[in-house]
Design a protein around this motif. Structure first.
Motif, mmCIF file in Angstrom:
data_model
loop_
_atom_site.group_PDB
_atom_site.id
_atom_site.type_symbol
_atom_site.label_atom_id
_atom_site.label_comp_id
_atom_site.label_asym_id
_atom_site.label_seq_id
_atom_site.Cartn_x
_atom_site.Cartn_y
_atom_site.Cartn_z
ATOM 1 N N LEU A 1 0.844 -1.188 0.133
ATOM 2 C CA LEU A 1 0.007 -0.062 -0.236
ATOM 3 C C LEU A 1 0.915 1.241 -0.083
ATOM 4 O O LEU A 1 0.508 2.150 -0.713
ATOM 5 C CB LEU A 1 -0.954 0.003 1.157
ATOM 6 C CG LEU A 1 -1.971 -1.021 1.134
ATOM 7 C CD1 LEU A 1 -2.829 -0.909 2.546
ATOM 8 C CD2 LEU A 1 -3.064 -0.573 0.175
ATOM 9 N N LEU B 1 2.590 9.756 -10.088
ATOM 10 C CA LEU B 1 1.978 9.938 -11.104
ATOM 11 C C LEU B 1 0.935 11.188 -11.227
ATOM 12 O O LEU B 1 0.284 11.505 -12.063
ATOM 13 C CB LEU B 1 1.242 8.637 -11.381
ATOM 14 C CG LEU B 1 2.092 7.283 -11.875
ATOM 15 C CD1 LEU B 1 1.121 6.154 -11.874
ATOM 16 C CD2 LEU B 1 2.512 7.653 -13.259
ATOM 17 N N VAL C 1 -1.614 11.257 -9.111
ATOM 18 C CA VAL C 1 -2.836 10.729 -9.180
ATOM 19 C C VAL C 1 -3.297 10.626 -7.620
ATOM 20 O O VAL C 1 -2.643 10.355 -6.826
ATOM 21 C CB VAL C 1 -3.083 9.291 -9.621
ATOM 22 C CG1 VAL C 1 -4.276 8.794 -9.644
ATOM 23 C CG2 VAL C 1 -2.509 9.298 -11.147
ATOM 24 N N GLN C 2 -4.674 11.090 -7.231
ATOM 25 C CA GLN C 2 -5.045 11.041 -6.063
ATOM 26 C C GLN C 2 -5.586 9.537 -5.959
ATOM 27 O O GLN C 2 -6.966 9.351 -5.487
ATOM 28 C CB GLN C 2 -6.257 11.929 -5.893
ATOM 29 C CG GLN C 2 -6.072 13.447 -6.007
ATOM 30 C CD GLN C 2 -7.241 14.195 -6.320
ATOM 31 O OE1 GLN C 2 -8.378 13.597 -6.023
ATOM 32 N NE2 GLN C 2 -7.068 15.228 -6.851
ATOM 33 N N ALA C 3 -5.012 8.577 -6.009
ATOM 34 C CA ALA C 3 -5.365 7.089 -5.805
ATOM 35 C C ALA C 3 -4.177 6.286 -5.597
ATOM 36 O O ALA C 3 -2.994 6.557 -6.022
ATOM 37 C CB ALA C 3 -6.251 6.555 -6.930
ATOM 38 N N ASN C 4 -4.360 5.165 -4.749
ATOM 39 C CA ASN C 4 -3.196 4.105 -4.582
ATOM 40 C C ASN C 4 -3.225 3.322 -5.926
ATOM 41 O O ASN C 4 -4.153 2.566 -6.298
ATOM 42 C CB ASN C 4 -3.826 3.350 -3.543
ATOM 43 C CG ASN C 4 -2.858 2.503 -2.944
ATOM 44 O OD1 ASN C 4 -2.105 1.467 -3.507
ATOM 45 N ND2 ASN C 4 -2.170 2.542 -1.712
ATOM 46 N N VAL C 5 -2.083 3.367 -6.465
ATOM 47 C CA VAL C 5 -1.867 2.730 -7.557
ATOM 48 C C VAL C 5 -1.364 0.984 -7.509
ATOM 49 O O VAL C 5 -0.089 0.927 -7.248
ATOM 50 C CB VAL C 5 -0.828 3.544 -8.672
ATOM 51 C CG1 VAL C 5 -0.498 2.849 -10.091
ATOM 52 C CG2 VAL C 5 -1.466 4.773 -8.963
ATOM 53 N N GLY C 6 -2.316 0.087 -7.595
ATOM 54 C CA GLY C 6 -2.037 -1.162 -7.377
ATOM 55 C C GLY C 6 -1.288 -1.575 -6.039
ATOM 56 O O GLY C 6 -0.776 -2.514 -6.168
ATOM 57 N N VAL D 1 -2.532 -3.085 -3.690
ATOM 58 C CA VAL D 1 -2.766 -4.575 -3.137
ATOM 59 C C VAL D 1 -2.150 -5.432 -3.949
ATOM 60 O O VAL D 1 -1.721 -6.532 -3.727
ATOM 61 C CB VAL D 1 -4.258 -4.407 -2.993
ATOM 62 C CG1 VAL D 1 -4.712 -6.125 -2.883
ATOM 63 C CG2 VAL D 1 -5.036 -3.716 -2.154
ATOM 64 N N GLY D 2 -1.984 -5.148 -5.491
ATOM 65 C CA GLY D 2 -1.347 -6.043 -6.375
ATOM 66 C C GLY D 2 0.117 -6.133 -6.089
ATOM 67 O O GLY D 2 0.593 -7.520 -6.111
ATOM 68 N N ILE D 3 0.694 -5.130 -5.665
ATOM 69 C CA ILE D 3 2.234 -5.204 -5.278
ATOM 70 C C ILE D 3 2.352 -5.948 -4.078
ATOM 71 O O ILE D 3 3.247 -6.789 -3.864
ATOM 72 C CB ILE D 3 2.599 -3.790 -5.060
ATOM 73 C CG1 ILE D 3 2.557 -2.944 -6.450
ATOM 74 C CG2 ILE D 3 4.125 -3.909 -4.448
ATOM 75 C CD1 ILE D 3 2.793 -1.491 -6.444
#
Lengths: 141, 252
Positions: free
Chosen positions: A17, A27, A29-34, A36-38
């Motif tokens: 996270l 980037l 961006v106002q969001a968590n980029v991936g 959970v995927g990481i």
């Protein structure tokens, strides 16, 4: 110790996270980029390495498997805390947008799945090693 | 009775475990006895959860389903983002890395095509409903991506608050439809292996929808779909207020 597995899982999520937040900031961006995927990739890599065997086998492994099996109940709780009224009250526009977006996306699944060759189907569910298996004891799912 | 309700409120998460456990039990009984196993127990449980959330929302006028009912507040903790993400990561245990890298390219393609396709659908419907300003069209298109991308984009480009609310509603409809619809269409779209599950997660993108839909289809597919889905919202938030907004402005 069960807690070792749980701690490993938790640490993967926290690190993932955090990296996701950093990526988002990077980037703009106002969001968590991936995030959970990481975290998932981290867990897969750590679980696959020889050095960390002690953390993912025996009792420690049970700690991870427990949370993996709790996943469906968590999803049920998630469904029960959705804003379903807003979805129903959103009116025709929201409904049409939602329905069409889902339909178009469903249709694209077989098309894009061709990239890199189609995967082989998984064996029927009763052969699964997932802890959830015992739930589906009526076999013909 | 008052004492009982106090105990329930003071132990919210524990109450949630009990209530959700009973719901799952009931659902598997329904699955076995009424549908003879044709409809998966977890699909029924998710549907029951959504129905309960609907009636709770009508009753409390809140936004968090049954979690707005005092004694059931723990369901909101159990089903909140923190526990959801923890559970999702745990499902990756046992996944082979080779399986992931094999589908990597298809996964990445699916994320971008998923965002684009959903955005296009949303924007076209917005235009056909008479919206002409690029801000509203972009925001509604972004709502079709996910209910997070909608408001993030709308706020960034200065859309009106009722359009932002619409975009959230569209995203929530999408998420719920994916939960309910996935088990029904799974066999028709070849959703029975890790490869197509990764493509599916990237195309749908709504983490809750993918999580629920795959859980109700085949729990073994969950980690693959969730992995790509968690990148989708980020990509959507990246493209929405930038490239997609500029493209809409060039047309409108």
């Amino acid at each position: 110790m069960v807690i070792y597995g749980v701690a490993l899982l938790a640490a993967c999520l926290v690190v993932g996270l955090y990296v996701g937040e950093l990526l988002g900031q990077l980037l703009g961006v106002q969001a968590n980029v991936g995030g959970v995927g990481i975290a998932m990739l981290l867990l897969v890599l750590i679980a696959g390495s020889q050095r960390s065997r002690a953390l993912v086998t025996g009792h420690s492994g049970e700690g991870i498997k427990f949370w993996s099996a709790m996943y469906i109940p968590i999803v049920v709780a998630m469904a029960a805390s959705q804003n379903v009224v807003a979805a129903v009250d959103g009116g025709m526009l929201a409904l049409i947008v939602g329905v069409l977006a889902v339909l178009v996306s469903f249709l694209l699944v077989p098309l894009i799945s061709r990239i890199g060759g189609a995967g082989a189907p998984l064996p029927p569910l009763e052969d699964s090693l997932q802890p959830v298996k015992e739930r589906g004891r009526n076999g013909n799912l | 009775m008052e004492t009982f309700s106090e105990v329930l409120r003071a132990n919210a998460l524990i109450v949630a475990f009990t209530v959700v456990g009973l719901t799952v039990y009931l659902s598997y009984m329904i699955s076995k006895r009424l549908t003879y196993g044709r409809i998966h127990g977890s699909a029924i449980a998710i549907l029951l959860g959504l129905v309960a959330a609907y009636f709770a929302g009508l009753e409390t006028e809140g936004q968090r389903g049954v979690a707005d009912i005092g004694v059931l507040a723990g369901v909101g903790i159990m089903g909140g983002g923190m526990m959801r993400d923890f559970g999702i990561v745990a499902t990756a245990f046992g996944v082979q890395f080779s399986e992931l890298s094999k589908s990597g390219l298809a996964g990445i393609v699916s994320i971008f095509s998923g965002v684009l396709a959903s955005f296009l659908v949303g924007a076209i419907v917005a235009v056909s409903f008479g919206y002409t300003d690029p801000e509203s069209i972009t925001t509604i298109g972004a709502g079709a991506v996910t209910y997070i991308v909608g408001p993030v984009t709308g706020t960034a480009i200065g859309a009106s608050s009722d359009v932002i609310a619409l975009s959230v509603a569209a995203g929530v409809v999408k998420s719920i439809l994916v939960m309910i619809g996935t088990p029904m269409v799974a066999s028709k779209i070849g959703l029975n292996n890790p490869h197509s599950a990764m493509v599916f997660g990237g195309l749908m993108g709504t983490t809750s929808g993918v999580a629920g839909g795959l859980a109700a289809t085949d729990p073994r597919l969950v980690p693959y779909g969730a992995l790509t889905a968690t990148f989708y919202t980020g990509v959507g938030c990246l493209l929405g207020p930038s490239i997609l907004y500029f493209s809409v402005r060039a047309f409108a």
